[in-house]
Motif scaffolding. Structure first.
Motif, PDB file in Angstrom:
ATOM      1  N   UNK A  13       0.855  -1.270  -0.321  1.00  0.00           N
ATOM      2  CA  UNK A  13       0.050   0.091   0.343  1.00  0.00           C
ATOM      3  C   UNK A  13       0.673   1.186   0.269  1.00  0.00           C
ATOM      4  N   UNK A  14       0.462   2.141  -1.003  1.00  0.00           N
ATOM      5  CA  UNK A  14       1.194   3.711  -1.050  1.00  0.00           C
ATOM      6  C   UNK A  14       0.631   4.692  -0.753  1.00  0.00           C
ATOM      7  N   UNK A  15      -1.023   4.167   0.025  1.00  0.00           N
ATOM      8  CA  UNK A  15      -2.075   5.856   0.103  1.00  0.00           C
ATOM      9  C   UNK A  15      -1.916   4.514   1.451  1.00  0.00           C
ATOM     10  N   UNK A  16      -1.975   6.270   2.256  1.00  0.00           N
ATOM     11  CA  UNK A  16      -2.241   5.690   3.754  1.00  0.00           C
ATOM     12  C   UNK A  16      -3.129   5.397   3.319  1.00  0.00           C
ATOM     13  N   UNK A  17      -4.422   4.121   5.153  1.00  0.00           N
ATOM     14  CA  UNK A  17      -5.892   4.334   5.451  1.00  0.00           C
ATOM     15  C   UNK A  17      -6.131   5.574   5.346  1.00  0.00           C
ATOM     16  N   UNK A  18      -5.752   6.930   6.042  1.00  0.00           N
ATOM     17  CA  UNK A  18      -6.310   8.230   6.412  1.00  0.00           C
ATOM     18  C   UNK A  18      -6.004   9.246   5.264  1.00  0.00           C
ATOM     19  N   UNK A  19      -5.320   8.814   4.214  1.00  0.00           N
ATOM     20  CA  UNK A  19      -6.115   9.259   2.720  1.00  0.00           C
ATOM     21  C   UNK A  19      -7.210   8.986   2.080  1.00  0.00           C
ATOM     22  N   UNK A  20      -7.392   7.964   2.491  1.00  0.00           N
ATOM     23  CA  UNK A  20      -8.327   6.511   1.378  1.00  0.00           C
ATOM     24  C   UNK A  20      -9.891   7.149   2.355  1.00  0.00           C
ATOM     25  N   UNK A  21      -9.761   7.277   3.706  1.00  0.00           N
ATOM     26  CA  UNK A  21     -10.927   8.157   4.551  1.00  0.00           C
ATOM     27  C   UNK A  21     -10.993   9.133   4.079  1.00  0.00           C
ATOM     28  N   UNK A  22     -10.132  10.513   3.859  1.00  0.00           N
ATOM     29  CA  UNK A  22     -10.346  11.109   3.810  1.00  0.00           C
ATOM     30  C   UNK A  22     -11.391  11.256   2.060  1.00  0.00           C
ATOM     31  N   UNK A  23     -10.853  10.477   1.316  1.00  0.00           N
ATOM     32  CA  UNK A  23     -11.357   9.978   0.041  1.00  0.00           C
ATOM     33  C   UNK A  23     -13.134   9.888   0.129  1.00  0.00           C
ATOM     34  N   UNK A  24     -12.929   8.743   0.834  1.00  0.00           N
ATOM     35  CA  UNK A  24     -14.180   8.523   1.511  1.00  0.00           C
ATOM     36  C   UNK A  24     -15.215   9.502   2.096  1.00  0.00           C
TER      37      UNK A  24
END
Ligand SMILES: [Zn+2]
Ligand SMILES: [Zn+2]
Length: 408
Positions: free
Chosen positions: A120-131
């Protein structure tokens, strides 16, 4: 939605199907019980269904299931979320796992699995921001504060192979038109998966007795030496707990987290401070500034609305009843919400009782809540026909809803 996971008994090798929320595994064949430990989050994978031998590339997706709370002008809005998103930004691969996870069973990723696992190169926090950004388009602005309280955070790997184009190794179909010539998936960071799960015997580390708990319990109990254990990376660790004991019939115990925290930005140290912040219709009594304030949250999953209401009611009640370091000799509901997520919920807990919200929501962004210590507390409820009631702390939990919560 709850995923199903294909699994083999670590003792006898018999096949089994686990629910995503299962932690305590008892084998139907050899009867051995074991407890599932994870390193940081669970890593699952779909099997390739392609028959020919292919060099598989496993592409990672973050998967979040839980609640999103947002403080806006009109109050606290909540959403239940179940979503997945690329953990590596790439225009060549599907952006989410999609619906396949409902139809197919998953497996745990083990170090023996053949294939190239992208890191994974996107952190979970990055993805949470997208959601969150996606959901926030439908919310009134400004949003003063937002918290996600996750019951599940996991990484799901889906198999692909390259044969001129990128092929989905489940559908055996190309997923995108030919990638550009300079695309080489093997040059993306990745490699062999590492060991991320482990099964340990469910024996009390202190006395050797059989630990008890339900299949989705995040803590196990020893009736013999009166202790409570939680999973950590490699072992079971002893945990502080207490009970408010009630010697009545028809009592059912539910678990709560009592959390002491430092709150900056507002003054919230004592019961007197709470009465002021919550604007309770009470005259402040002498001595109330000596009574320490503590947050209380649920240690089990329920729907967002109930989570908010119950957390607010018990925090406003500030239970002061005698705590005993003894496990109740009655039915006990399992801990299904970990302390880490309870801590995530503290700002929303505060927002749920501060009054007037109009004046106080705008300062939420200046408030930080730093947990200092916590305690697991078993609280007695009286069982009625349709609900469990704890009248001292103004808590009512619908039985049906509790039964359904195991599917959240
Ligand atoms: Zn077995
Ligand atoms: Zn023991």
């Amino acid at each position: 939605m709850n995923f199903l996971i294909e699994h083999q008994c670590p003792q006898c090798g018999a096949p089994a199907i686990l629910k995503e929320t299962d932690r305590l595994f008892s084998c139907e064949y050899c009867r051995v019980k074991s407890y599932l430990l994870q390193k940081d989050y669970f890593r699952y994978m779909f099997q390739s269904t392609v028959e020919e031998e292919k060099n598989l590339i496993f592409f990672p997706y973050w998967r979040f299931k839980g609640m999103l709370f947002s403080c806006v002008d009109s109050g606290i809005k909540h959403r239940f979320m179940d979503a997945s998103h690329q953990a590596v930004e790439s225009r060549y691969f599907p952006v989410s796992v999609g619906l396949r996870s409902q139809a197919l069973k998953l497996n745990f990723v083990t170090p023996e699995t053949a294939g190239y696992f992208l890191k994974p190169t996107l952190s979970f926090d990055n993805v949470m921001e997208i959601f969150a950004n996606r959901l926030n388009t439908s919310l009134p602005k400004p949003i003063f504060h937002q918290s996600h309280i996750g019951e599940t955070l996991s990484l799901i790997y889906s198999p692909f192979y390259i044969d001129g184009k990128i092929y989905d190794a489940i559908l055996n179909k190309p997923v995108t038109p030919s990638p550009s010539n300079d695309f080489d998936a093997m040059r993306l960071p990745g490699g062999r998966p590492d060991k991320s799960i482990q099964f340990v015997p469910t024996l009390c580390p202190a006395c050797g007795w059989d630990l008890i708990g339900q299949r989705d319990s995040l803590v196990l109990r020893c009736k013999n030496c009166n202790s409570v254990w939680r999973p950590s990376r490699n072992e079971l660790k002893r945990m502080n707990f207490a009970s408010i004991l009630e010697r009545e019939k028809n009592v059912f115990y539910l678990p709560f987290w009592r959390i002491r925290a430092e709150v900056s930005g507002i003054t919230l140290n004592s019961y007197a401070d709470l009465v002021k912040i919550a604007n309770l219709p009470k005259a402040i009594q002498k001595g109330w500034d000596e009574v320490k304030f503590r947050f209380w949250t649920l240690a089990f999953k329920v729907r967002p609305q109930s989570f908010l209401r119950l957390g607010r009611n018990i925090t406003l009640s500030q239970p002061q009843k005698k705590l005993e370091k003894e496990l109740p000799d009655a039915r006990i509901y399992p801990v299904t919400l970990p302390i880490s997520e309870a801590i995530e919920s503290l700002t929303i807990n505060l927002a749920s009782f501060m009054k007037p919200q109009k004046d106080l929501f705008p300062i939420l962004q200046d408030i930080t809540i730093t947990p200092i210590s916590y305690l697991l507390v078993y609280i007695p409820f009286v069982e009625k026909h349709h609900e469990f009631i704890q009248s001292d702390f103004h808590l009512t939990i619908n039985k049906n809803q509790l039964a359904l919560a195991s599917n959240l």
